[in-house]
Write an enzyme that holds these catalytic residues in place. Structure first.
Site, PDB file in Angstrom:
ATOM      1  N   SER A  18       1.371   2.347 -12.669  1.00  0.00           N
ATOM      2  CA  SER A  18       2.560   1.777 -12.028  1.00  0.00           C
ATOM      3  C   SER A  18       3.494   1.179 -13.067  1.00  0.00           C
ATOM      4  O   SER A  18       3.047   0.603 -14.069  1.00  0.00           O
ATOM      5  CB  SER A  18       2.110   0.680 -11.059  1.00  0.00           C
ATOM      6  OG  SER A  18       3.221  -0.060 -10.612  1.00  0.00           O
ATOM      7  N   TYR A  47      -2.835  -7.296  -9.293  1.00  0.00           N
ATOM      8  CA  TYR A  47      -2.674  -5.854  -9.055  1.00  0.00           C
ATOM      9  C   TYR A  47      -2.282  -5.157 -10.355  1.00  0.00           C
ATOM     10  O   TYR A  47      -2.916  -4.183 -10.776  1.00  0.00           O
ATOM     11  CB  TYR A  47      -1.627  -5.607  -7.968  1.00  0.00           C
ATOM     12  CG  TYR A  47      -1.192  -4.169  -7.883  1.00  0.00           C
ATOM     13  CD1 TYR A  47      -2.056  -3.186  -7.417  1.00  0.00           C
ATOM     14  CD2 TYR A  47       0.081  -3.774  -8.308  1.00  0.00           C
ATOM     15  CE1 TYR A  47      -1.663  -1.849  -7.363  1.00  0.00           C
ATOM     16  CE2 TYR A  47       0.483  -2.451  -8.257  1.00  0.00           C
ATOM     17  CZ  TYR A  47      -0.392  -1.491  -7.788  1.00  0.00           C
ATOM     18  OH  TYR A  47      -0.008  -0.170  -7.744  1.00  0.00           O
ATOM     19  N   LYS A  67      -4.241  -2.256 -13.020  1.00  0.00           N
ATOM     20  CA  LYS A  67      -3.676  -0.994 -13.523  1.00  0.00           C
ATOM     21  C   LYS A  67      -3.721  -0.982 -15.050  1.00  0.00           C
ATOM     22  O   LYS A  67      -4.057   0.020 -15.669  1.00  0.00           O
ATOM     23  CB  LYS A  67      -2.232  -0.820 -13.042  1.00  0.00           C
ATOM     24  CG  LYS A  67      -2.118  -0.582 -11.557  1.00  0.00           C
ATOM     25  CD  LYS A  67      -2.720   0.751 -11.151  1.00  0.00           C
ATOM     26  CE  LYS A  67      -2.736   0.971  -9.667  1.00  0.00           C
ATOM     27  NZ  LYS A  67      -3.531   2.109  -9.240  1.00  0.00           N
ATOM     28  N   ASN A  75       5.901  -4.913   2.698  1.00  0.00           N
ATOM     29  CA  ASN A  75       6.354  -5.679   1.533  1.00  0.00           C
ATOM     30  C   ASN A  75       7.521  -4.991   0.857  1.00  0.00           C
ATOM     31  O   ASN A  75       8.348  -5.629   0.232  1.00  0.00           O
ATOM     32  CB  ASN A  75       5.232  -5.763   0.477  1.00  0.00           C
ATOM     33  CG  ASN A  75       4.099  -6.634   0.934  1.00  0.00           C
ATOM     34  OD1 ASN A  75       4.332  -7.729   1.435  1.00  0.00           O
ATOM     35  ND2 ASN A  75       2.873  -6.157   0.773  1.00  0.00           N
ATOM     36  N   ARG A  98      16.390  -0.942  -8.586  1.00  0.00           N
ATOM     37  CA  ARG A  98      15.134  -0.213  -8.792  1.00  0.00           C
ATOM     38  C   ARG A  98      15.401   1.273  -8.920  1.00  0.00           C
ATOM     39  O   ARG A  98      16.426   1.774  -8.427  1.00  0.00           O
ATOM     40  CB  ARG A  98      14.183  -0.417  -7.585  1.00  0.00           C
ATOM     41  CG  ARG A  98      13.709  -1.844  -7.386  1.00  0.00           C
ATOM     42  CD  ARG A  98      12.782  -2.305  -8.503  1.00  0.00           C
ATOM     43  NE  ARG A  98      12.289  -3.659  -8.288  1.00  0.00           N
ATOM     44  CZ  ARG A  98      12.935  -4.776  -8.651  1.00  0.00           C
ATOM     45  NH1 ARG A  98      14.112  -4.703  -9.238  1.00  0.00           N
ATOM     46  NH2 ARG A  98      12.406  -5.965  -8.430  1.00  0.00           N
TER      47      ARG A  98
END
Ligand code: NAD
Ligand code: UD1
Length: 337
Positions: free
Chosen positions: A125, A149, A153, A198, A231
């Site tokens: 990610s 999280y 990763k 989310n 983003r």
């Protein structure tokens, strides 16, 4: 053609990747515990492709269950999507996150080694990047774990790099996804978050379909085009195809390499909301609210490495992503339920 084990293949990204794999003529075995998905997604994958896949319900944390898959099926490559992905939850239950994402990953690798399967594509990610400023993020910029999280990763990536360094039989792709959105053109499969979403896109489509009252825009004082967060949204079908390119690259290659999977184009929250309204004709009620903890102003990929080395090229525009997200949501107002 390869025989591909897809862990987490019933989930959002996994199901779309299964469609592309089957359509390209690969054999697919899905291994999933259905903790965040349902078998209906796999029924629809088969309906869309007119091809069948093998489904095994199981958990990557249990070695005997994964070993069984490798002894029952010939596997050439593993695409590893299985895991947990909610940042807030990872802060509340860190042990669970380390268990699924890190221990689960380790168990999978041990089973692969036993079965002499050394080709792996791992779902990483862009959250691992230390995003500073608005410079497109290249694979070599500094990484930083910001929450449990992203830590899972990062640990897994580092573990995979060390394994490939120590044992030249391994061939590993680390695909660092930016913001996957959209759905298969048919609207038969898509993102089906449990509870309150989310992420921005499912929140917008749930407002549009009447399941939520209004969108809260988290922060309008960022140093961006209109003050809202920017983003790099990537269509899930483009992302699925990146796995096919990575598969072709890794079969016969050695070592471990990371690739960014994004379009290289950034869109702000307001731009996404406004484009959604234009594409669908549906107004989205919203309020401007304060920043969400942990958010950065801008996150955008430098995808040149994936384009040149994998021969991958994203095809879809933001408008396509919005139209396809909406097509899925309106056909399935309550997801797969
Ligand atoms: P998802 O929750 O839809 O899919 C994950 C699948 O893994 C689910 O079907 C779930 O049932 C399964 N699973 C979870 N724990 C398992 C376990 N212990 N054993 C077997 N199966 C298990 O999520 P997704 O959006 O498809 O994401 C897939 C992967 O991509 C995840 O690893 C996620 O961290 C990563 N990723 C996702 C995004 C995103 O925005 N969707 C962004 C970056 C990275
Ligand atoms: C989030 C995760 C990231 C994960 C990614 C994909 C955080 C801090 N980051 O990234 O680790 O890899 O999802 O699963 O949770 N927004 C709103 N209102 C909303 C929802 C989002 O304004 O209701 C804004 C956010 O502030 C952000 C943009 O929309 O600017 C995109 O948000 P989101 O879809 O959650 O993705 P990321 O924050 O990039």
């Amino acid at each position: 053609m390869a025989s591909v084990l897809v862990t987490g293949g019933a989930g959002y990204l996994g199901s779309h990747t299964c469609v592309e794999l089957l359509s390209a003529g690969h054999d697919v075995v899905v291994f999933d515990n259905l903790s965040n998905s349902c078998e209906e997604a796999l029924n629809r994958v088969q309906e869309l492709t007119h091809k069948s896949l093998t489904f095994v319900q199981g958990d990557i944390r249990y070695q005997d269950e994964i070993d069984q898959v490798f002894s029952d099926h010939h596997i050439d490559v593993v695409i590893h999507f299985a895991g947990l992905k909610a940042i807030n939850e990872s802060l509340e239950t860190p042990l669970t996150y380390f268990d699924h994402n890190v221990v689960g990953g380790t168990q999978l690798l041990k089973s692969m080694e036993k079965a002499k399967v050394f080709t792996l594509i791992f779902s990483s990610s862009a959250t691992i990047y230390e995003a500073i400023g608005d410079i497109p993020l290249h694979e070599d910029v500094p990484v930083l774990s910001k929450n449990n999280y992203s830590y899972t990763k990062l640990i897994t990536e580092q573990m995979l790099q060390q394994i490939a360094k120590a044992d030249s039989r391994w061939s590993i792709a680390l695909l660092r996804y930016f913001n996957p959105v959209g759905a298969h053109k048919s609207g038969r499969i898509g993102e089906d978050p449990q509870g309150v979403p989310n992420n921005l896109m499912p929140y917008i489509t749930q407002v549009a379909v009447g399941r939520r009252k209004k969108l809260s825009i988290y922060g309008h004082d960022y140093d961006t085009i209109d003050g809202t967060g920017v983003r790099d949204y990537i269509h899930v079908v483009d992302l699925a195809n990146a796995h096919l390119c990575a598969l072709n690259n890794r079969l016969g290659a050695k070592g471990c390499r990371a690739w960014n999977i994004g379009t290289g184009r950034g869109s702000s929250v307001l731009q996404v909301k406004n484009s959604f309204e234009e594409v669908t004709g549906i107004p989205i009620a919203f309020e401007l609210s304060s920043r969400r903890a942990g958010d950065v102003a801008t996150s955008c990929a430098d995808n040149s490495r994936a384009v040149t080395e994998l021969g991958w090229q994203p095809q879809y525009t933001l408008e396509d992503m919005l139209a396809d997200s909406w097509n899925w949501q309106k056909q399935n107002p309550n997801g797969y339920n």
